[in-house]
Design a protein around this motif. Structure first.
Motif, short mmCIF file in Angstrom:
data_model
loop_
_atom_site.label_atom_id
_atom_site.label_comp_id
_atom_site.label_asym_id
_atom_site.label_seq_id
_atom_site.Cartn_x
_atom_site.Cartn_y
_atom_site.Cartn_z
N ARG A 7 0.82 -1.20 0.00
CA ARG A 7 0.00 0.00 0.00
C ARG A 7 0.86 1.25 0.00
NH1 ARG A 7 -4.20 -0.81 4.75
NH2 ARG A 7 -4.62 1.36 4.26
N SER A 8 1.99 1.21 0.68
CA SER A 8 2.86 2.39 0.72
C SER A 8 3.53 2.65 -0.63
CB SER A 8 3.93 2.22 1.81
OG SER A 8 4.85 1.20 1.47
N LEU A 9 3.72 1.59 -1.43
CA LEU A 9 4.38 1.74 -2.72
C LEU A 9 3.42 2.13 -3.83
CD1 LEU A 9 6.80 -1.34 -2.64
CD2 LEU A 9 7.41 1.06 -2.39
N THR A 10 2.12 1.93 -3.61
CA THR A 10 1.13 2.15 -4.66
C THR A 10 1.22 3.54 -5.29
OG1 THR A 10 -0.41 0.54 -3.73
CG2 THR A 10 -1.34 2.21 -5.17
N PRO A 11 1.22 4.63 -4.50
CA PRO A 11 1.26 5.95 -5.14
C PRO A 11 2.50 6.18 -5.98
CG PRO A 11 1.26 6.15 -2.73
CD PRO A 11 1.09 4.71 -3.04
N SER A 12 3.66 5.68 -5.53
CA SER A 12 4.89 5.87 -6.29
C SER A 12 4.82 5.15 -7.63
CB SER A 12 6.09 5.37 -5.49
OG SER A 12 6.27 6.13 -4.32
N VAL A 13 4.31 3.92 -7.61
CA VAL A 13 4.19 3.15 -8.85
C VAL A 13 3.24 3.85 -9.81
CG1 VAL A 13 3.43 0.95 -9.84
CG2 VAL A 13 4.72 0.97 -7.69
N LEU A 14 2.10 4.26 -9.31
CA LEU A 14 1.12 4.94 -10.14
C LEU A 14 1.69 6.24 -10.70
CD1 LEU A 14 -1.69 5.32 -11.27
CD2 LEU A 14 -2.47 6.05 -9.01
N GLY A 15 2.40 6.98 -9.86
CA GLY A 15 2.98 8.24 -10.31
C GLY A 15 4.00 8.04 -11.41
N ILE A 16 4.83 7.01 -11.32
CA ILE A 16 5.83 6.75 -12.34
C ILE A 16 5.16 6.42 -13.67
CG2 ILE A 16 7.62 5.10 -13.05
CD1 ILE A 16 8.42 4.96 -10.06
N LEU A 17 4.11 5.63 -13.65
CA LEU A 17 3.41 5.29 -14.89
C LEU A 17 2.80 6.52 -15.54
CD1 LEU A 17 3.85 2.38 -13.90
CD2 LEU A 17 1.52 1.85 -14.63
N VAL A 18 2.20 7.38 -14.73
CA VAL A 18 1.61 8.61 -15.27
C VAL A 18 2.70 9.50 -15.85
CG1 VAL A 18 0.34 10.70 -14.68
CG2 VAL A 18 -0.41 8.51 -13.78
N ARG A 19 3.82 9.60 -15.15
CA ARG A 19 4.91 10.44 -15.63
C ARG A 19 5.49 9.91 -16.94
NH1 ARG A 19 7.22 14.51 -13.41
NH2 ARG A 19 6.25 14.17 -11.40
N ARG A 20 5.42 8.60 -17.14
CA ARG A 20 5.90 8.02 -18.40
C ARG A 20 4.93 8.25 -19.55
NH1 ARG A 20 8.28 1.99 -16.77
NH2 ARG A 20 10.14 2.74 -15.67
N GLY A 21 3.72 8.68 -19.24
CA GLY A 21 2.79 9.01 -20.31
C GLY A 21 1.48 8.27 -20.28
N ALA A 22 1.30 7.35 -19.34
CA ALA A 22 0.02 6.64 -19.24
C ALA A 22 -1.04 7.57 -18.68
CB ALA A 22 0.17 5.42 -18.33
N ASP A 23 -2.27 7.48 -19.22
CA ASP A 23 -3.32 8.29 -18.61
C ASP A 23 -3.68 7.68 -17.25
OD1 ASP A 23 -5.91 6.62 -18.69
OD2 ASP A 23 -5.27 6.51 -20.78
N PHE A 24 -4.29 8.51 -16.41
CA PHE A 24 -4.48 8.12 -15.01
C PHE A 24 -5.28 6.83 -14.87
CE2 PHE A 24 -6.70 8.14 -10.96
CZ PHE A 24 -5.68 8.38 -10.08
N ALA A 25 -6.39 6.70 -15.60
CA ALA A 25 -7.25 5.54 -15.45
C ALA A 25 -6.52 4.26 -15.83
CB ALA A 25 -8.51 5.69 -16.31
N ALA A 26 -5.80 4.28 -16.96
CA ALA A 26 -5.07 3.09 -17.40
C ALA A 26 -3.92 2.78 -16.45
CB ALA A 26 -4.55 3.30 -18.81
N ALA A 27 -3.24 3.82 -15.97
CA ALA A 27 -2.13 3.61 -15.04
C ALA A 27 -2.62 2.99 -13.74
CB ALA A 27 -1.42 4.93 -14.77
N GLU A 28 -3.77 3.47 -13.24
CA GLU A 28 -4.29 2.95 -11.98
C GLU A 28 -4.70 1.49 -12.13
OE1 GLU A 28 -6.55 2.19 -8.48
OE2 GLU A 28 -7.34 2.09 -10.51
N ASP A 29 -5.31 1.15 -13.26
CA ASP A 29 -5.68 -0.26 -13.51
C ASP A 29 -4.43 -1.14 -13.56
OD1 ASP A 29 -8.35 0.35 -13.59
OD2 ASP A 29 -8.45 0.49 -15.78
N ALA A 30 -3.40 -0.65 -14.24
CA ALA A 30 -2.17 -1.43 -14.36
C ALA A 30 -1.49 -1.61 -13.00
CB ALA A 30 -1.22 -0.75 -15.35
N ALA A 31 -1.50 -0.54 -12.20
CA ALA A 31 -0.89 -0.64 -10.87
C ALA A 31 -1.64 -1.65 -10.00
CB ALA A 31 -0.89 0.74 -10.20
N GLN A 32 -2.96 -1.65 -10.08
CA GLN A 32 -3.73 -2.62 -9.31
C GLN A 32 -3.46 -4.04 -9.79
OE1 GLN A 32 -5.63 -2.11 -6.59
NE2 GLN A 32 -5.02 0.05 -6.63
N ASP A 33 -3.32 -4.23 -11.10
CA ASP A 33 -3.00 -5.57 -11.63
C ASP A 33 -1.63 -6.03 -11.12
OD1 ASP A 33 -5.36 -5.71 -13.02
OD2 ASP A 33 -4.51 -5.06 -14.94
N ALA A 34 -0.70 -5.10 -11.03
CA ALA A 34 0.63 -5.46 -10.52
C ALA A 34 0.57 -5.85 -9.06
CB ALA A 34 1.60 -4.28 -10.72
#
Length: 381
Positions: A7-34
């Motif tokens: 849970r503590s790592l979730t925001p960092s992972v999501l933030g990195i995906l968004v910064r790489r160019g993923a839109d928020f909804a897709a990044a959040e789904d991918a982070a949850q799958d991970a």
């Protein structure tokens, strides 16, 4: 499996995906799958770099979903160059996620749900249980919120005040289901305080700690409400009180007063009193005056009327109350209390009964009904 680590790592992972160019909804789904994949794999094969592992898996999940999407050609640049696995960057995007989840285009309930999901790392089921709604309903709410913020630029400045209001909403939900939202709000506010140096963030954290310190004494074993004056102060959490006071004093020393610092100062004065009778109501009125200056809130003025009634007598409190709209939530309950202290039991009983009919929850309604019955019984003696 270390759920707290995930849970503590979730925001960092999501933030990195968004910064790489993923839109928020897709990044959040991918982070949850991970995260789901981590729960499956880590017990038998824990990674050396948990954050890097999650980022790599989440990015691959995002790419898989992108390749399968009809809009593949709009995202070719993202798909063609997959970053090599390795240590995750040290940039902490948690603060931007707070701002994104508290975006002004979202309703308060959607902002709270999205914050718990994206920053808190809670599952949709856990959030639904905490808010006592069907999981499908909460899933729709979160999906709509994600769609709303997906077009928001990740580097836009956010409003700290909005983030704090969302966190305070989470805190006030208390506890239900298998998620303690009050404790979760404190955890998230600690996280925010570590990311941003702001006296109001510290003020909110202090306020939460001071309120939470009294939690065990707020209800009786049968679930009935226990008013502050009747609570067993020996059971208050002195460690949380001491931490809250220390954080508050440091924030106040910066001389940038805000509403959460003022509320925390009032809570600290209650916590500091050995008995209800020894409460420094004069100082509390002074802090309410500051709150009125900062917010001009009718609810603050209502609470101030109670404090005035304690500091200067019930008639002074009733005079302060008379300037307020009697349709305010809990107005009748405050009026009943002040009339009882002034010796007008008949009016107080009537107002307690009226307040019970307007109560926002069962516990409060039962408490006010008992107060009316108590006074009616005294009058019949």
């Amino acid at each position: 499996m270390n759920e707290a680590l995930l849970r503590s790592l979730t925001p960092s992972v999501l933030g990195i995906l968004v910064r790489r160019g993923a839109d928020f909804a897709a990044a959040e789904d991918a982070a949850q799958d991970a995260l789901v994949e981590a729960v499956r794999v880590w017990p038998a094969d824990p990674p050396r770099d948990p954050k890097g592992w999650l980022v790599t898996v989440a990015w691959r999940k995002f790419l898989d979903a992108t390749r399968a999407d009809a809009a593949r050609r709009r995202r070719e640049d993202l798909v063609d160059e997959e970053p090599a696995p390795g240590p995750a960057p040290a940039v902490d995007d948690t603060l931007q996620l707070y701002f994104l989840c508290a975006h002004p285009s979202l309703t308060p309930s959607s902002a709270v749900a999205l914050t718990l999901r994206a920053v808190g790392g809670l599952t949709t089921r856990q959030i639904a249980q905490a808010y006592l709604v069907p999981e499908a309903t909460m899933a729709q709410r979160i999906s709509r919120a994600k769609r709303t913020v997906s077009g928001v630029r990740f580097d836009q400045p956010g409003d700290v005040a909005t983030v704090l209001r969302v966190l305070y909403l989470v805190f006030n939900e208390g506890y239900s289901g298998d998620v303690d939202l009050a404790a979760e709000a404190i955890r998230l506010t600690r996280q925010l305080a570590a990311a941003i140096d702001h006296p109001e963030v510290a003020g909110l954290l202090a306020l939460m700690l001071l309120h939470h310190a009294r939690r065990a004494t707020r209800t009786a074993p049968d679930g009935s409400l226990v008013p502050l004056a009747e609570q067993d102060r020996g059971r208050w959490d002195t460690r949380s009180i001491a931490e809250g006071v220390e954080i508050l004093q440091a924030a106040l020393a910066r001389d940038r007063l805000g509403e959460f610092q003022a509320q925390a100062a009032i809570a600290a004065l209650h916590a500091d009193a050995p008995t209800a009778e020894e409460t420094d109501w004069v100082q509390i009125v002074e802090w309410y005056d500051e709150l009125v200056r900062l917010t001009d809130s009718p609810v603050v003025r209502l609470n101030r009327a109670v404090a005035v009634g304690e500091a200067d007598g019930p008639r002074a409190g009733l005079a302060a109350l008379s300037a307020l709209d009697d349709s305010l939530p809990r107005h009748a309950a405050v009026a009943a209390y002040l009339h009882e202290r002034d010796g007008d039991l008949e009016t107080a009983a009537r107002l307690y009964s009226e307040a019970a009919h307007k109560a926002p929850n069962l516990a409060e309604r039962d408490h006010l009904t008992r107060q009316a019955a108590r006074l009616n019984a005294r009058r019949c003696r």
